[in-house]
Write an enzyme that holds these catalytic residues in place. Structure first.
Site, PDB file in Angstrom:
ATOM      1  N   ASN A 114       0.806  -1.232   0.000  1.00 17.31           N
ATOM      2  CA  ASN A 114       0.000   0.000   0.000  1.00 17.31           C
ATOM      3  C   ASN A 114       0.834   1.273   0.000  1.00 17.31           C
ATOM      4  OD1 ASN A 114      -2.781  -1.219   0.296  1.00 17.31           O
ATOM      5  ND2 ASN A 114      -1.821  -2.024   2.145  1.00 17.31           N
ATOM      6  N   LYS A 202       0.116 -12.764  -1.193  1.00 10.13           N
ATOM      7  CA  LYS A 202       0.856 -11.958  -2.172  1.00 10.13           C
ATOM      8  C   LYS A 202       2.286 -11.731  -1.703  1.00 10.13           C
ATOM      9  CE  LYS A 202       1.425  -7.411  -4.003  1.00 10.13           C
ATOM     10  NZ  LYS A 202       1.162  -5.985  -3.735  1.00 10.13           N
ATOM     11  N   HIS A 222      -1.745  -4.154 -10.559  1.00  9.79           N
ATOM     12  CA  HIS A 222      -1.420  -3.954 -11.966  1.00  9.79           C
ATOM     13  C   HIS A 222      -1.600  -5.243 -12.763  1.00  9.79           C
ATOM     14  CE1 HIS A 222       0.989  -0.808  -9.836  1.00  9.79           C
ATOM     15  NE2 HIS A 222       0.489  -0.069 -10.788  1.00  9.79           N
ATOM     16  N   ASP A 238     -11.646 -12.979  -8.427  1.00  7.85           N
ATOM     17  CA  ASP A 238     -10.968 -12.101  -7.487  1.00  7.85           C
ATOM     18  C   ASP A 238      -9.467 -12.368  -7.560  1.00  7.85           C
ATOM     19  OD1 ASP A 238     -10.445 -14.435  -6.008  1.00  7.85           O
ATOM     20  OD2 ASP A 238     -12.117 -14.106  -4.644  1.00  7.85           O
TER      21      ASP A 238
END
Length: 298
Positions: A114, A202, A222, A238
């Site tokens: 983030n 992730k 992205h 998702d």
């Protein structure tokens, strides 16, 4: 990276070599979309080649590319191993002299969440400057850690995650070191890192690809948006299911280059990314995007 620099031409990572079982990232998790047959290997290769011709290989990832097995390094027209031109990377010697540890990589990935790449790099450099060893970080007050990484955003959350990671690692292994993960399979790494609170899929995938040299395919915003635009994911997918599907469909030998190039392209092309409010350092003209030919979204 200076945009004006001339890049040496080279072929992408070799696709004919088979890695040993230890380093193979054959994903045994079931594809959530077994009847959805995109992307095909040819589609992956075409997109990889188009983005490589447009951007060249992103220099921010060059050091990780060099750390991959020597047989996977790019080759010239004669099949000889081709090293990246040192003039393309001012810090080449430093990269080779001081290889990141797995723990360095994991913490830097946590700090990248983030926020921008520049801010996460500043936060990691500030943390290492304030606390030269991970033992220093573990023994420090949380507020001091927060102050050191504040430029990366979400300082209280990230400081808590890092402290918890170091504390649990010391309790479990008796030392602050994750180098043992280099001998683990993909599934073993996932199981091990899932034991640490705050370390999500992730983050684990990034560590697998960048810091452990496994053939994994992280799905960030992205990559996710471009994959949808290319028709590589069914409607309603998702990011978690996208990760499982793309890791099944994309050939291992294309994963590293394709992931780095999709990430790089996503930062500069508004046609491939839905979000209009994101700051983009250099925006491509709409007509210059080579993926328009493949995109299915209007």
């Amino acid at each position: 990276m200076k945009e004006s620099r001339k890049r040496k031409q080279f072929k992408p990572l070799g696709e004919s070599h088979s890695l040993s079982n230890k380093k193979s990232s054959a994903n045994h998790t079931k594809d959530p979309y077994p009847t959805y047959h995109q992307p095909t290997p040819d589609e992956c290769r075409a997109v990889r080649d188009s983005l490589l011709a447009l951007h060249g290989f992103p220099q921010e990832f060059a050091k990780y590319r060099r750390q991959r097995p020597s047989e996977d390094l790019p080759a010239d027209e004669n099949g000889s191993s081709l090293s990246i031109d040192p003039s393309e990377n001012d810090n080449l010697d430093g990269d080779l002299e001081e290889k990141e540890t797995v723990l360095d990589g994991l913490v830097s990935t946590v700090l990248s969440q983030n926020t921008t790449e520049l801010n996460s790099q500043r936060a990691f450099a500030s943390l290492k400057s304030a606390f030269p060893t991970w033992e220093n970080v573990l023994g420090a007050d949380s507020k001091m850690i927060e102050n050191a990484i504040r430029c990366g955003g979400l300082a209280p959350t990230k400081a808590s995650c890092i402290k918890n990671l170091l504390r649990c690692l010391l309790e479990r292994k008796g030392k602050l070191c994750l180098e043992y993960l280099r001998d683990f399979s993909v599934d073993e790494v996932k199981a091990e890192l899932s034991l640490f609170k705050g370390i999500g899929p992730k983050t684990v995938s990034c560590v697998l690809m960048f810091h452990l040299q496994h053939d994994d395919f992280p799905v960030d915003t992205h990559v996710f948006e471009i994959a949808k635009a290319l028709g590589w994911l069914p409607a309603g997918a998702d990011r978690n299911k996208a990760y499982l599907h793309l890791n099944q469909r994309i050939p291992n030998k294309l994963k590293f280059d394709l992931n780095c190039l999709l990430y790089t392209h996503g930062k500069v092309c508004r046609r491939c990314i839905k979000k209009e409010g994101t700051k983009i350092r250099k925006e491509l003209n709409n007509d210059s995007c080579p993926l328009l030919h493949y995109c299915r979204r209007n």
